[in-house]
Design a protein around this motif. Sequence first.
Motif, mmCIF file in Angstrom:
data_model
loop_
_atom_site.group_PDB
_atom_site.id
_atom_site.type_symbol
_atom_site.label_atom_id
_atom_site.label_comp_id
_atom_site.label_asym_id
_atom_site.label_seq_id
_atom_site.Cartn_x
_atom_site.Cartn_y
_atom_site.Cartn_z
ATOM 1 N N LEU A 4 0.844 -1.184 0.000
ATOM 2 C CA LEU A 4 0.000 0.000 0.000
ATOM 3 C C LEU A 4 0.881 1.235 0.000
ATOM 4 N N ASN A 5 0.589 2.176 -0.880
ATOM 5 C CA ASN A 5 1.277 3.461 -0.968
ATOM 6 C C ASN A 5 2.773 3.330 -1.231
ATOM 7 N N SER A 6 3.151 2.368 -2.064
ATOM 8 C CA SER A 6 4.540 2.214 -2.489
ATOM 9 C C SER A 6 4.779 3.189 -3.638
ATOM 10 N N GLU A 7 5.667 4.128 -3.444
ATOM 11 C CA GLU A 7 5.733 5.284 -4.335
ATOM 12 C C GLU A 7 6.867 5.273 -5.355
ATOM 13 N N HIS A 8 7.530 4.188 -5.583
ATOM 14 C CA HIS A 8 8.711 4.230 -6.443
ATOM 15 C C HIS A 8 8.443 3.944 -7.910
ATOM 16 N N ARG A 9 7.459 3.144 -8.237
ATOM 17 C CA ARG A 9 7.210 2.752 -9.620
ATOM 18 C C ARG A 9 6.904 3.977 -10.480
ATOM 19 N N VAL A 10 7.379 3.946 -11.729
ATOM 20 C CA VAL A 10 7.175 5.046 -12.674
ATOM 21 C C VAL A 10 6.552 4.484 -13.944
ATOM 22 N N TYR A 11 5.563 5.198 -14.473
ATOM 23 C CA TYR A 11 4.891 4.829 -15.713
ATOM 24 C C TYR A 11 5.097 5.937 -16.744
ATOM 25 N N LEU A 12 5.416 5.550 -17.956
ATOM 26 C CA LEU A 12 5.506 6.491 -19.068
ATOM 27 C C LEU A 12 4.434 6.118 -20.077
ATOM 28 N N VAL A 68 10.757 0.228 -12.296
ATOM 29 C CA VAL A 68 10.900 0.119 -10.844
ATOM 30 C C VAL A 68 10.966 1.506 -10.213
ATOM 31 N N ASP A 69 11.679 2.433 -10.869
ATOM 32 C CA ASP A 69 11.827 3.791 -10.349
ATOM 33 C C ASP A 69 12.239 4.714 -11.487
ATOM 34 N N SER A 70 12.441 5.996 -11.178
ATOM 35 C CA SER A 70 12.757 6.956 -12.233
ATOM 36 C C SER A 70 14.154 6.742 -12.811
ATOM 37 N N ASP A 71 15.055 6.101 -12.079
ATOM 38 C CA ASP A 71 16.361 5.758 -12.661
ATOM 39 C C ASP A 71 16.179 4.764 -13.806
ATOM 40 N N GLY A 72 15.260 3.818 -13.650
ATOM 41 C CA GLY A 72 14.978 2.862 -14.711
ATOM 42 C C GLY A 72 14.355 3.538 -15.924
ATOM 43 N N ALA A 73 13.447 4.484 -15.690
ATOM 44 C CA ALA A 73 12.828 5.221 -16.797
ATOM 45 C C ALA A 73 13.863 6.092 -17.505
ATOM 46 N N LYS A 74 14.759 6.685 -16.744
ATOM 47 C CA LYS A 74 15.829 7.504 -17.326
ATOM 48 C C LYS A 74 16.737 6.650 -18.199
ATOM 49 N N GLN A 75 17.073 5.458 -17.741
ATOM 50 C CA GLN A 75 17.897 4.550 -18.529
ATOM 51 C C GLN A 75 17.214 4.204 -19.852
ATOM 52 N N ARG A 76 15.888 3.985 -19.823
ATOM 53 C CA ARG A 76 15.123 3.679 -21.043
ATOM 54 C C ARG A 76 15.224 4.834 -22.028
ATOM 55 N N LEU A 77 15.054 6.076 -21.544
ATOM 56 C CA LEU A 77 15.126 7.238 -22.428
ATOM 57 C C LEU A 77 16.524 7.393 -23.012
ATOM 58 N N GLU A 78 17.550 7.160 -22.202
ATOM 59 C CA GLU A 78 18.926 7.240 -22.693
ATOM 60 C C GLU A 78 19.181 6.165 -23.749
ATOM 61 N N MET A 104 9.531 11.006 -9.347
ATOM 62 C CA MET A 104 10.632 11.216 -10.271
ATOM 63 C C MET A 104 11.766 12.006 -9.628
ATOM 64 N N ASN A 105 13.012 11.625 -9.947
ATOM 65 C CA ASN A 105 14.140 12.408 -9.453
ATOM 66 C C ASN A 105 14.443 13.551 -10.423
ATOM 67 N N LYS A 106 15.276 14.466 -9.985
ATOM 68 C CA LYS A 106 15.560 15.684 -10.753
ATOM 69 C C LYS A 106 16.156 15.372 -12.129
ATOM 70 N N ASP A 107 17.087 14.416 -12.197
ATOM 71 C CA ASP A 107 17.719 14.074 -13.476
ATOM 72 C C ASP A 107 16.689 13.602 -14.498
ATOM 73 N N PHE A 108 15.763 12.761 -14.049
ATOM 74 C CA PHE A 108 14.735 12.278 -14.963
ATOM 75 C C PHE A 108 13.833 13.416 -15.415
ATOM 76 N N ILE A 109 13.433 14.277 -14.490
ATOM 77 C CA ILE A 109 12.548 15.399 -14.828
ATOM 78 C C ILE A 109 13.189 16.282 -15.891
ATOM 79 N N GLU A 110 14.473 16.585 -15.735
ATOM 80 C CA GLU A 110 15.167 17.414 -16.725
ATOM 81 C C GLU A 110 15.171 16.737 -18.094
#
Length: 129
Positions: A4-12, A68-78, A104-110
Amino acid sequence: MGNLNSEHRVYLIFNLNLKSDTSVDIAEQWIKDRSAKYVFELKEEKGISFEWFLSEDNTEATIIESYVDSDGAKQRLENHAASPIANEVLEHFDITGAHCFGTMNKDFIEMFNAWGGKFNRYVGGFNHS
């Protein structure tokens, strides 16, 4: 059982329009044989899902990705930016929207801002996975 309320997953979510000079058959073949296969074979450690959907009239497509998290989403975009798929997708589709849901972390947001992305931050809920 999920948390419940696990906040790390990111969806694009990416919205696309099929180009008028691209047939649906060609687009579907490219999605299955190039795009999905290419991303699958990268075996990105924090990638959970990468799925394409077509509208009933075959004029619009949606890609839904989860990480899993915004680092994973950032890796996908890279990885996408460095891949041949980056140019190929634009041969078949026009990107009309890019949305991110989650914490989302700052690096991903940018990075996602450069794509014209819109953001919705995580508030609460659960996922049974």
